[in-house]
Design a protein around this motif. Structure first.
Motif, PDB file in Angstrom:
ATOM      1  N   CYS A  80       0.798  -1.268  -0.147  1.00 55.32           N
ATOM      2  CA  CYS A  80       0.131  -0.004  -0.002  1.00 55.32           C
ATOM      3  C   CYS A  80       0.724   1.330  -0.082  1.00 55.32           C
ATOM      4  N   SER A  81       1.863   1.365   0.666  1.00 53.05           N
ATOM      5  CA  SER A  81       2.905   2.346   0.484  1.00 53.05           C
ATOM      6  C   SER A  81       3.408   2.536  -0.783  1.00 53.05           C
ATOM      7  N   ALA A  82       3.538   1.460  -1.358  1.00 51.16           N
ATOM      8  CA  ALA A  82       4.349   1.503  -2.549  1.00 51.16           C
ATOM      9  C   ALA A  82       3.036   2.214  -3.548  1.00 51.16           C
ATOM     10  N   TYR A  83       1.740   1.768  -3.348  1.00 52.68           N
ATOM     11  CA  TYR A  83       0.898   2.350  -4.134  1.00 52.68           C
ATOM     12  C   TYR A  83       0.734   4.163  -3.986  1.00 52.68           C
ATOM     13  N   GLY A  84       0.609   4.296  -2.573  1.00 51.82           N
ATOM     14  CA  GLY A  84       0.588   5.721  -2.193  1.00 51.82           C
ATOM     15  C   GLY A  84       1.610   6.596  -2.975  1.00 51.82           C
ATOM     16  N   PHE A  85       2.902   6.061  -2.799  1.00 51.14           N
ATOM     17  CA  PHE A  85       3.976   6.736  -3.365  1.00 51.14           C
ATOM     18  C   PHE A  85       3.711   6.772  -4.842  1.00 51.14           C
ATOM     19  N   THR A  86       3.362   5.792  -5.592  1.00 48.25           N
ATOM     20  CA  THR A  86       3.159   5.753  -7.090  1.00 48.25           C
ATOM     21  C   THR A  86       2.062   6.714  -7.509  1.00 48.25           C
ATOM     22  N   VAL A  87       0.982   6.749  -6.388  1.00 50.62           N
ATOM     23  CA  VAL A  87      -0.195   7.516  -6.948  1.00 50.62           C
ATOM     24  C   VAL A  87       0.376   9.181  -6.725  1.00 50.62           C
ATOM     25  N   GLU A  88       0.997   9.323  -5.985  1.00 46.08           N
ATOM     26  CA  GLU A  88       1.339  10.971  -5.564  1.00 46.08           C
ATOM     27  C   GLU A  88       2.308  11.226  -6.910  1.00 46.08           C
ATOM     28  N   LYS A  89       3.353  10.379  -7.093  1.00 42.53           N
ATOM     29  CA  LYS A  89       4.188  10.650  -8.299  1.00 42.53           C
ATOM     30  C   LYS A  89       3.560  10.674  -9.605  1.00 42.53           C
ATOM     31  N   ILE A  90       2.397   9.805  -9.859  1.00 38.37           N
ATOM     32  CA  ILE A  90       2.086  10.076 -11.395  1.00 38.37           C
ATOM     33  C   ILE A  90       0.622  10.921 -11.333  1.00 38.37           C
ATOM     34  N   ALA A  91       0.127  10.897 -10.259  1.00 39.07           N
ATOM     35  CA  ALA A  91      -0.991  11.731 -10.571  1.00 39.07           C
ATOM     36  C   ALA A  91      -1.071  13.116  -9.818  1.00 39.07           C
ATOM     37  N   TYR A  92      -0.276  13.542  -8.886  1.00 35.71           N
ATOM     38  CA  TYR A  92      -0.244  14.649  -8.214  1.00 35.71           C
ATOM     39  C   TYR A  92       0.981  15.396  -8.476  1.00 35.71           C
ATOM     40  N   ARG A  93       2.185  14.986  -8.442  1.00 34.20           N
ATOM     41  CA  ARG A  93       3.308  15.742  -8.559  1.00 34.20           C
ATOM     42  C   ARG A  93       3.333  16.263  -9.939  1.00 34.20           C
ATOM     43  N   PRO A  94       2.963  15.873 -11.091  1.00 35.14           N
ATOM     44  CA  PRO A  94       3.056  16.757 -12.310  1.00 35.14           C
ATOM     45  C   PRO A  94       2.029  17.979 -12.283  1.00 35.14           C
TER      46      PRO A  94
END
Lengths: 299, 231
Positions: A80-94
């Motif tokens: 789940c942490s990996a999911y959270g990390f990925t979601v932030e990276k691809i959906a929020y950071r840009p």
């Protein structure tokens, strides 16, 4: 009955608090309501079923249940942490510098995506979580307390204390607060903002995973939709306590759990979900910043 | 130590710097004076990586840093005290200082900054937001020193402070420089800044219009008229 409701309320409240922490930490730093957070909780529950099923298949659950459970928790948290990390990276950071509505819409998109992804992968029917603790328990002061309730309350409180100590005492925790207060200045003292934001998502998602697993163990049933209701409730808890405030999320979660279980038993269980939102409306009318929230400066 | 060549930076849609050249040598205090909106703060923010320049080079100790991230620039040895001090209001004084030394494992300069600003030691458990303006400025400088910088960027350290505090701040700046700190100073208080500085630049509408030693600039009739309020 009074004491019974306290125990039930604390159980529920502990779970709400764990999820609410994820909302409030992300909001504190990014001023973003991470609508996908409830889905991370749902993923935690599903991952629990998958890992525990695997450990049962290889016989570990039978020979050493504590180890099997511990591994299930650890693996679910990592995933789940990996999911959270990925979601932030691809959906929020840009969208970091985009207007505030954009990441919000992106968050709703991620939430819909994760729900449907689990629905397709796992089906629309309820999944049964293996009964481990069963319904065994003990009686205390006219109340019946199950071991799983003890486990949930103890785990949530230990995690909340641990998080509090992390944020108050450690260097990374202080950096997290510094980033929440002034991102530009934080980068001028040498803090890598992106790393702190990732860390926030990882911690929040890990807590949500644990909450999801514990609820799955408590109720025994999981479906792809549980993240939605739990997410809204936990978000309510975060707003109730004052969004952005970590102690606020903890208090808000506990208060919400207690109100729900008392309302369900003393008034009517039909309106179980309505109490939470009624309470939210009342608090927002009296104290718009929430119980422990501070007035934020409009930027 | 620091060389800026042909730097163009935008502040939003507006070109705030239109090709400036600045040099700061080791051990110098160099000051940047100019009116509001001349581009002084943008220059400092470009150096520390907050504003990304469109064109030009910023060279620090032989490395081009105009594309580097702010936190990496701090690690290279540049510390920026921004305008308005920007203390973390809900961290204590000591926590603010700890954040200053974020890039180091151990902070061994704490005693040094407490000697420089004894009032911070007294107030170390107080929240940053509860300090007075002067104390916040001291804390902002102290916090910047905690990263053990080679070059200190100071943006309007005297802004909004009582004259007695301004004097104290300027004395500290001089003292730091005497101990070997290189400083790039942006100041509204042009007279005090030029007196302190080895060299200075006058910035107008994003261009350098004058440069010279502190003394030359102080006696320059144009500077006198525009920035020192003398005729």
């Amino acid at each position: 009955m009074f004491f019974q409701q306290i125990v039930n309320g604390l159980t529920l409240g502990g779970v709400y608090a764990l999820i609410a922490l994820g909302y409030t930490m992300v909001y504190g730093i990014l001023e973003l309501i991470n609508f996908a957070h409830g889905e991370i909780y749902m993923l935690g529950a599903y991952l629990g079923i998958i890992f525990l099923g695997f450990f049962t298949a290889i016989g570990l659950t039978h020979s050493n249940i504590i180890l099997a459970l511990a591994l299930t928790f650890v693996l679910s948290v990592i995933f789940c942490s990996a999911y959270g990390f990925t979601v932030e990276k691809i959906a929020y950071r840009p969208l970091r510098n985009a207007p505030r509505l954009s990441p919000l819409i992106s968050a709703i998109g991620v939430s819909i995506f994760l729900q449907n992804y689990v629905m397709l992968a796992q089906g629309t029917t309820d999944k049964v979580f293996p009964h481990i603790f069963g319904s065994s328990g003990f009686g205390l002061m006219n109340a019946r307390i199950t071991y799983i309730q003890v486990f949930i309350v103890a785990t949530s409180f230990v995690l909340m204390i641990a998080l509090h100590l992390f944020v108050v005492k450690t260097k990374m925790g202080k950096a997290m607060r510094a980033v929440a207060q002034d991102k530009t200045m934080a980068s001028l003292v040498g803090i890598n903002i992106d790393r702190i934001i990732s860390m926030t998502f990882v911690i929040g998602s890990g807590l949500a995973a644990i909450a999801g697993l514990m609820v799955a163990m408590y109720y025994g049933l999981v479906n792809y939709f549980i993240g939605y209701v739990a997410g809204i409730k936990a978000f309510t808890a975060a707003v109730l306590g004052g969004i952005g405030s970590i102690p606020g999320a903890m208090l808000g979660g506990i208060v919400l759990g207690l109100v729900e279980s008392f309302g369900a038993s003393y008034i009517s269980s039909e309106y179980k979900d309505a109490y939470a939102f009624a309470l939210l409306i009342i608090i927002l009318l009296i104290k718009p910043t929430g119980l422990l929230g501070t007035r934020s400066i409009e930027k | 130590m620091l060389r800026i060549e042909g730097l163009h930076s935008f502040y939003g849609p507006i070109e705030a710097l239109s090709g400036i050249d600045i040099e700061v040598k080791e051990g110098e205090i160099v000051c940047l004076i100019g009116g509001n909106g001349a581009g002084k703060s943008t220059t400092l923010m470009s150096i520390s990586g907050i504003v990304r320049p469109r064109m030009g080079k910023i060279i620090f100790n032989g490395y081009e840093i105009q594309r580097a991230q702010p936190h990496n620039i701090v690690k290279m040895g540049i510390s920026h005290v921004p305008e308005g001090r920007r203390i973390f209001p809900r961290l204590t004084v000591i926590e603010n200082l700890e954040m200053g030394s974020f890039i180091h494992k151990n902070c061994d300069v704490l005693n040094f900054v407490f000697e420089l600003f004894p009032v911070l030691k007294e107030r170390r458990r107080q929240l940053g937001g509860t300090l007075s303006g002067g104390e916040q400025q001291m804390l902002a400088i102290a916090r910047a020193l905690m990263s053990k910088p080679k070059l200190l960027l100071l943006d309007e350290p005297s802004l909004g402070l009582a004259p007695i505090i301004v004097g104290k701040i300027f004395r500290v700046i001089q003292e730091l420089n005497e101990q070997g700190m290189t400083i790039l100073l942006v100041e509204q208080n042009a007279k005090a800044a030029l007196k302190l500085s080895k060299r200075g630049y006058v910035l107008e509408n994003g261009r350098i219009t004058l440069k010279g030693s502190g003394e030359e600039l102080i006696n320059n009739p144009m500077v006198k008229k525009a920035y020192l309020g003398e005729s």
